[in-house]
Motif scaffolding. Sequence first.
Motif, PDB file in Angstrom:
ATOM      1  N   ARG A 122       0.860  -1.189   0.000  1.00  0.00           N
ATOM      2  CA  ARG A 122       0.000   0.000   0.000  1.00  0.00           C
ATOM      3  C   ARG A 122       0.892   1.233   0.000  1.00  0.00           C
ATOM      4  NH1 ARG A 122      -5.227  -1.763   0.916  1.00  0.00           N
ATOM      5  NH2 ARG A 122      -5.376  -3.809   1.915  1.00  0.00           N
ATOM      6  N   GLU A 123       1.220   1.686  -1.198  1.00  0.00           N
ATOM      7  CA  GLU A 123       2.093   2.847  -1.318  1.00  0.00           C
ATOM      8  C   GLU A 123       1.942   3.485  -2.693  1.00  0.00           C
ATOM      9  OE1 GLU A 123       6.372   1.990  -1.605  1.00  0.00           O
ATOM     10  OE2 GLU A 123       5.862  -0.143  -1.516  1.00  0.00           O
ATOM     11  N   GLN A 124       2.416   4.701  -2.790  1.00  0.00           N
ATOM     12  CA  GLN A 124       2.478   5.434  -4.051  1.00  0.00           C
ATOM     13  C   GLN A 124       3.943   5.536  -4.439  1.00  0.00           C
ATOM     14  OE1 GLN A 124       0.041   9.032  -4.558  1.00  0.00           O
ATOM     15  NE2 GLN A 124       1.907  10.132  -5.083  1.00  0.00           N
ATOM     16  N   VAL A 125       4.334   4.790  -5.460  1.00  0.00           N
ATOM     17  CA  VAL A 125       5.736   4.718  -5.854  1.00  0.00           C
ATOM     18  C   VAL A 125       6.011   5.804  -6.894  1.00  0.00           C
ATOM     19  CG1 VAL A 125       7.553   3.267  -6.810  1.00  0.00           C
ATOM     20  CG2 VAL A 125       5.745   2.244  -5.405  1.00  0.00           C
ATOM     21  N   GLU A 126       6.999   6.642  -6.626  1.00  0.00           N
ATOM     22  CA  GLU A 126       7.356   7.723  -7.540  1.00  0.00           C
ATOM     23  C   GLU A 126       8.837   7.609  -7.905  1.00  0.00           C
ATOM     24  OE1 GLU A 126       6.204  11.349  -5.591  1.00  0.00           O
ATOM     25  OE2 GLU A 126       4.144  11.153  -6.321  1.00  0.00           O
ATOM     26  N   VAL A 127       9.106   7.508  -9.183  1.00  0.00           N
ATOM     27  CA  VAL A 127      10.484   7.412  -9.664  1.00  0.00           C
ATOM     28  C   VAL A 127      10.946   8.821 -10.031  1.00  0.00           C
ATOM     29  CG1 VAL A 127      12.053   6.292 -11.271  1.00  0.00           C
ATOM     30  CG2 VAL A 127       9.941   5.132 -10.568  1.00  0.00           C
ATOM     31  N   LEU A 128      11.637   9.449  -9.107  1.00  0.00           N
ATOM     32  CA  LEU A 128      12.037  10.841  -9.288  1.00  0.00           C
ATOM     33  C   LEU A 128      13.549  11.008  -9.348  1.00  0.00           C
ATOM     34  CD1 LEU A 128       9.496  12.486  -6.822  1.00  0.00           C
ATOM     35  CD2 LEU A 128       9.287  12.183  -9.298  1.00  0.00           C
ATOM     36  N   ARG A 129      14.275   9.908  -9.262  1.00  0.00           N
ATOM     37  CA  ARG A 129      15.729   9.951  -9.374  1.00  0.00           C
ATOM     38  C   ARG A 129      16.198   8.693 -10.090  1.00  0.00           C
ATOM     39  NH1 ARG A 129      17.287   9.803  -3.070  1.00  0.00           N
ATOM     40  NH2 ARG A 129      15.555  11.290  -3.065  1.00  0.00           N
ATOM     41  N   GLY A 130      17.419   8.674 -10.510  1.00  0.00           N
ATOM     42  CA  GLY A 130      17.954   7.490 -11.184  1.00  0.00           C
ATOM     43  C   GLY A 130      17.364   7.329 -12.566  1.00  0.00           C
ATOM     44  N   GLY A 131      16.661   6.233 -12.791  1.00  0.00           N
ATOM     45  CA  GLY A 131      16.136   5.938 -14.112  1.00  0.00           C
ATOM     46  C   GLY A 131      17.135   5.155 -14.935  1.00  0.00           C
ATOM     47  N   GLY A 132      16.705   4.697 -16.096  1.00  0.00           N
ATOM     48  CA  GLY A 132      17.567   3.878 -16.942  1.00  0.00           C
ATOM     49  C   GLY A 132      18.201   4.666 -18.062  1.00  0.00           C
ATOM     50  N   ALA A 133      18.670   3.920 -19.053  1.00  0.00           N
ATOM     51  CA  ALA A 133      19.304   4.509 -20.225  1.00  0.00           C
ATOM     52  C   ALA A 133      18.927   3.667 -21.435  1.00  0.00           C
ATOM     53  CB  ALA A 133      20.818   4.553 -20.051  1.00  0.00           C
ATOM     54  N   ALA A 134      19.180   4.168 -22.610  1.00  0.00           N
ATOM     55  CA  ALA A 134      18.837   3.441 -23.826  1.00  0.00           C
ATOM     56  C   ALA A 134      19.487   2.059 -23.819  1.00  0.00           C
ATOM     57  CB  ALA A 134      19.288   4.238 -25.041  1.00  0.00           C
ATOM     58  N   GLY A 135      18.657   1.021 -23.967  1.00  0.00           N
ATOM     59  CA  GLY A 135      19.156  -0.337 -23.963  1.00  0.00           C
ATOM     60  C   GLY A 135      19.529  -0.866 -22.593  1.00  0.00           C
ATOM     61  N   ASN A 136      19.309  -0.064 -21.562  1.00  0.00           N
ATOM     62  CA  ASN A 136      19.716  -0.447 -20.213  1.00  0.00           C
ATOM     63  C   ASN A 136      18.741   0.145 -19.189  1.00  0.00           C
ATOM     64  OD1 ASN A 136      21.507  -1.889 -18.618  1.00  0.00           O
ATOM     65  ND2 ASN A 136      22.826  -0.119 -18.251  1.00  0.00           N
ATOM     66  N   PRO A 137      17.490  -0.319 -19.212  1.00  0.00           N
ATOM     67  CA  PRO A 137      16.481   0.277 -18.335  1.00  0.00           C
ATOM     68  C   PRO A 137      16.630  -0.175 -16.891  1.00  0.00           C
ATOM     69  CG  PRO A 137      15.558  -1.597 -19.459  1.00  0.00           C
ATOM     70  CD  PRO A 137      16.946  -1.415 -20.021  1.00  0.00           C
ATOM     71  N   VAL A 138      15.911   0.496 -16.018  1.00  0.00           N
ATOM     72  CA  VAL A 138      15.664  -0.025 -14.675  1.00  0.00           C
ATOM     73  C   VAL A 138      14.434  -0.921 -14.783  1.00  0.00           C
ATOM     74  CG1 VAL A 138      14.904   0.522 -12.336  1.00  0.00           C
ATOM     75  CG2 VAL A 138      16.658   1.918 -13.428  1.00  0.00           C
ATOM     76  N   ARG A 139      14.540  -2.133 -14.298  1.00  0.00           N
ATOM     77  CA  ARG A 139      13.432  -3.082 -14.377  1.00  0.00           C
ATOM     78  C   ARG A 139      12.769  -3.231 -13.011  1.00  0.00           C
ATOM     79  NH1 ARG A 139      13.585  -5.410 -19.281  1.00  0.00           N
ATOM     80  NH2 ARG A 139      15.584  -5.320 -20.403  1.00  0.00           N
ATOM     81  N   LEU A 140      11.451  -3.202 -13.035  1.00  0.00           N
ATOM     82  CA  LEU A 140      10.654  -3.387 -11.830  1.00  0.00           C
ATOM     83  C   LEU A 140       9.692  -4.533 -12.103  1.00  0.00           C
ATOM     84  CD1 LEU A 140       9.542  -2.463  -9.035  1.00  0.00           C
ATOM     85  CD2 LEU A 140       8.076  -0.861 -10.288  1.00  0.00           C
TER      86      LEU A 140
END
Length: 221
Positions: free
Chosen positions: A21-39
């Motif tokens: 029970r949460e609101q997940v916000e991706v406000l830092r980091g992140g991936g790159a072309a061909g190299n995403p962050v996977r969740l």
Amino acid sequence: QKAMDTAVAGDTVYVRGGVYREQVEVLRGGGAAGNPVRLQNYNGEPAVIKGSTVVTNWVLHSGNIWKRTGWTVNSQQVFVDFNDAAPTAGPKPLQQIGMPSGYYGAWEYNAPVGSGVSSMIAGSFYYDAAGTTLYVWLADGSNPNNHVMEASVRKRLLFMGRPYIAVQGLAFRHSNSSASMQQGAAVELSSYSSLHRCDIQFADFSGVAMGYLKSNTEVTE
């Protein structure tokens, strides 16, 4: 949230089975072309991110109407004994009575049903913002303290403020976006991001919004 705050391009965040029970916000980091962050969920385990919270301590108001005082969230959805695995198999969400002025008159919303406690019927709920009280009348007239009662409280479930995020195998339920934004989605994708085999149901406005930052988002299966 802590994991997504830490993840960088190439990392995979695995989510064990359970209810989050949460609101997940991706406000830092992140991936790159061909190299995403996977969740993604771990090893096929059912993981559900929910924008609702369990409501307890109901007090009888009158007749079959019960109330929860001190409720400060303008909840747009209330659920009774919700089945996360088969959401459409269980009881339907309670019918909302009324809604704050200013939300209607456009194509996005249906006309409100009733306007207050006096308009309530079996299988409905009403939120009194001035009195910070949530009212429910269950379909069978039973005591809500004998059920699992959930009310939507979070405007989003997953917001991608960074590009190249790949999400897979997660379920999302019970957003509360229309109370604060009038329009909004449970899951909001950034540019170059994707959803794969995700199950999004019972958002109070829309399930998915695409194209934050730039374009090139993808939803499959």
